[in-house]
Design an enzyme around this catalytic site. Structure first.
Site, PDB file in Angstrom:
ATOM      1  N   GLU A  95      30.098 -46.817  -9.245  1.00 46.63           N
ATOM      2  CA  GLU A  95      29.663 -46.511  -8.958  1.00 46.63           C
ATOM      3  C   GLU A  95      28.472 -45.379  -9.695  1.00 46.63           C
ATOM      4  OE1 GLU A  95      33.156 -47.061  -7.031  1.00 46.63           O
ATOM      5  OE2 GLU A  95      33.053 -46.021  -8.574  1.00 46.63           O
ATOM      6  N   LYS A 207      31.162 -47.296   9.024  1.00 44.99           N
ATOM      7  CA  LYS A 207      31.550 -49.299   9.206  1.00 44.99           C
ATOM      8  C   LYS A 207      31.788 -49.253  10.460  1.00 44.99           C
ATOM      9  CE  LYS A 207      36.338 -51.358   7.487  1.00 44.99           C
ATOM     10  NZ  LYS A 207      37.153 -51.440   7.112  1.00 44.99           N
TER      11      LYS A 207
END
Length: 627
Positions: A95, A207
């Site tokens: 990342e 989410k």
């Protein structure tokens, strides 16, 4: 934390906003009635999931390339992303690499870079790149997944308060828990990141928000009552600046990275040539003013040219443009340019008089301020004449001739790293892009490559991030595929993010990596030599000549599917670089084995005045009386 609500204290900045309003008329404030990036297509209200709304928002914002790595909390986004025909997603191997790649992309294109990560460790792996973008004012939007909104605060699996963690290092942060907020939040994020003083913005989306259905329409209405950007300088302040310029005997343009971020190099050239004063470009401003121009006196700072450092020290007027008086330029602040008055133009009101009090502060975009200042100076010169800068130039020209940037041959017979970098720049030319890691090779790259245009030079200046070079070069190559892109890296930096070579190979991103392999953490070793009696504690990396060569960089390059080359002799440097320039179907990695004893000079030791600049160990310039 409210749904989609701005929570970063930097957004409000009431004090700074008040100062901005005091110095600029209302007309100079950016009109926020339609600040949405992209073509502003009209999309009628449509039902879709939050994840679909994220992808559609990116498309409508005109985003073409993103860098990311999927994980559980961001997985809903990756399903519709697969169907997008407008967005090219590049799968990174770490990342941190996605963040630096987005930085490199933004630096060469002028667009907002985009990176994506999942929750918890995925998001925290982005922190370094976000902090780097914050320090160097790079427009970046980081999209992170977050655990289900019902689990926030419960220490759920892979939960981390990434909004709280990054709040000090973002320009703004959002936590989104309602899919209906996504279009507005995305548009606001890009607007904030790319306007005013650019910087990183975090968009953290739970989410369940990605999975639930909401209403998407475009363009959204942006409502940022606390965010106003001053672009035009106050006319009275501009006139006062011209008055100081017209009476100065030793003026200097102190040019910072804000001139490049503000795309104001052409405007700088016009003003500089009108005034006729010397121009010093900081590490972040290399290329803002051509090195070949007769008025350019070099880079100031800890490892700056004697002519540039002295120009600032002995000036009677600093014309400061998009610079922030950071410690690496000023040395001991109380002794910096002690006899100079200060004109300070900057888009960020918080920078004005933060470190050095400005006699004439001008808040606004340098791209708009410089033409107005040019006209004000032209008017003033027509009325009162212009000052005679010949004596000032006589002093500076003598310094340029007497103390040019150079290097000595090595005592161990190995290649001088400066020669390698100098030849890379000479054989590639100013149309190439040069991305440095952090350390000695960064300083040599700033010194020995000739910079003739903006966006030619990328580096981690404020944070000093080892590992920046390879992923940032990757992003720069994606943003500028027709240019040669060099990652000039150290053997220490390279080992932090070289996994992104896999990304480059798979995605056919043919960057060229020059490893300046001195088998050491070079800058740390230099300081150990100078200040710790040559006690080399934990700086030997065993990668170079006469060592175990762990890893063997040529074998490593081959394992990744790159072209791996090694150069250990001066007579092979040009041929090796030419060979690399001719390979364009895959990345090239060159292991340049160099002397570990080479040092970066000139140098202003930490904690002393810039007047104590050294041109070699224990050697200072010989100042004449008029200096």
């Amino acid at each position: 934390m409210s749904n989609g609500t701005p929570i970063s204290p930097s957004l409000v900045a009431a004090k700074a906003a008040g100062r901005a309003k005091d110095q600029a008329p209302v007309s100079s404030i950016v009109d926020a009635s339609n600040p949405v990036q992209g073509p502003n297509n009209t999309v009628a209200p449509t039902e879709m999931t939050g994840s679909q709304a994220i992808v559609r928002s990116l498309e409508e914002l005109g985003v073409k390339d993103v860098f990311g790595l999927p994980g559980g909390a961001i997985l809903p986004l990756y399903d519709p992303l697969m169907d997008s025909t407008k967005i090219n997603h590049i799968l990174v191997r770490h990342e941190q690499g996605s963040g630096h790649a987005a930085q490199g992309y933004a630096m060469v294109t002028g667009e907002v870079g985009v990176c994506i990560a999942t929750s918890g460790p995925g998001a925290t792996n982005l922190v370094t790149a976000i902090a780097d973008a914050h320090m160097d004012s790079v427009p970046l939007v980081a999209i992170t997944g977050q655990v289900h909104s019902a689990f926030i605060g419960s220490d759920a699996f892979q939960e981390a308060d990434i909004v709280g963690i990054t709040m000090p290092i973002t320009k703004h942060s959002f936590l989104v828990t309602d899919p209906n907020d996504i279009p507005r939040v995305m548009a606001e994020a890009f607007h904030i990141a790319g306007t005013g003083r650019p910087g990183p913005v975090l968009v953290d989306i739970t989410k369940d928000t990605q999975q639930r259905t909401g209403t998407f329409s475009w363009p959204p209405k942006i409502d940022l009552p606390g965010y106003r950007t001053v672009t035009r300088g106050h006319a009275k302040q501009v006139r006062e600046a011209a008055k100081l310029i017209a009476t100065a005997q030793r003026p200097v343009f102190y040019v910072g990275g804000g001139v490049i971020k503000g795309h104001a190099s052409a405007e700088l050239m016009e003003l500089a040539e009108l005034v006729g004063a010397p121009v010093a470009t900081t590490l972040q401003a290399r290329g803002a003013f051509p090195d070949s121009h007769e008025q350019h006196v070099g880079m100031p700072g800890m490892h700056g040219a004697v002519s540039a450092v002295t120009a600032l020290q002995q000036s009677d007027l600093l014309i400061t443009l998009g610079a922030r008086f950071d410690d690496r330029v000023t040395g001991v602040l109380s002794t910096f340019a002690p006899n100079a008055k200060v004109i300070h133009a900057d888009i960020d009101p918080a920078e004005i008089s933060k470190n050095r009090t400005a006699d004439v502060p001008i808040v606004g975009s340098v791209k708009e301020i410089l033409p107005e200042l040019t006209e004000a100076c032209r008017t003033r010169f027509a009325e009162d004449g212009r000052p005679d800068l010949a004596p000032w130039w006589s002093t500076l020209n003598r310094l340029r001739e007497t103390y040019p940037i150079g290097y000595t041959e090595t005592e161990d017979g190995l290649t001088a790293p400066q020669r390698v970098i100098e030849r890379i720049g000479a054989l590639t030319g100013p149309e190439g892009v040069y991305v440095a890691g952090v350390g000695q090779h960064q300083m040599w790259a700033a010194q020995f490559v000739k910079y003739e245009r903006p966006h030619q030079w990328l580096n981690s200046g404020g944070l000093g991030t080892m590992g920046y070079s390879v992923p940032a070069a990757m992003g720069a190559k994606v943003g500028n595929p027709d240019r040669v892109v060099w990652a000039i890296d150290g053997d220490g930096c390279f080992q932090m993010t070289n996994q992104e070579l896999a990304t480059c190979v798979i995605n056919k991103i043919p960057i060229k990596v020059a490893i300046i392999n001195n088998s050491s953490l070079g800058m740390v070793r230099q300081w150990q030599t100078l200040f710790y009696d040559s006690r080399y504690s934990n700086t030997d990396l065993n990668t170079g000549h006469g060592t175990a060569r762990v890893p063997d960089f040529v074998k490593l390059a081959d394992a990744y599917g790159c072209a791996g080359l090694r150069c250990e002799r001066d007579e092979d440097i040009d041929a090796t670089i030419q060979q690399a320039l001719e390979i364009n179907d895959r990345p090239v990695v060159i292991d340049f084995v160099v002397s570990r004893d080479a040092m970066v000079w000139p140098m202003v030791p930490s904690g002393v005045s810039n007047d104590a600049i050294q041109i070699a160990r224990g050697m200072t310039p010989e100042w004449e009386e008029e200096d």
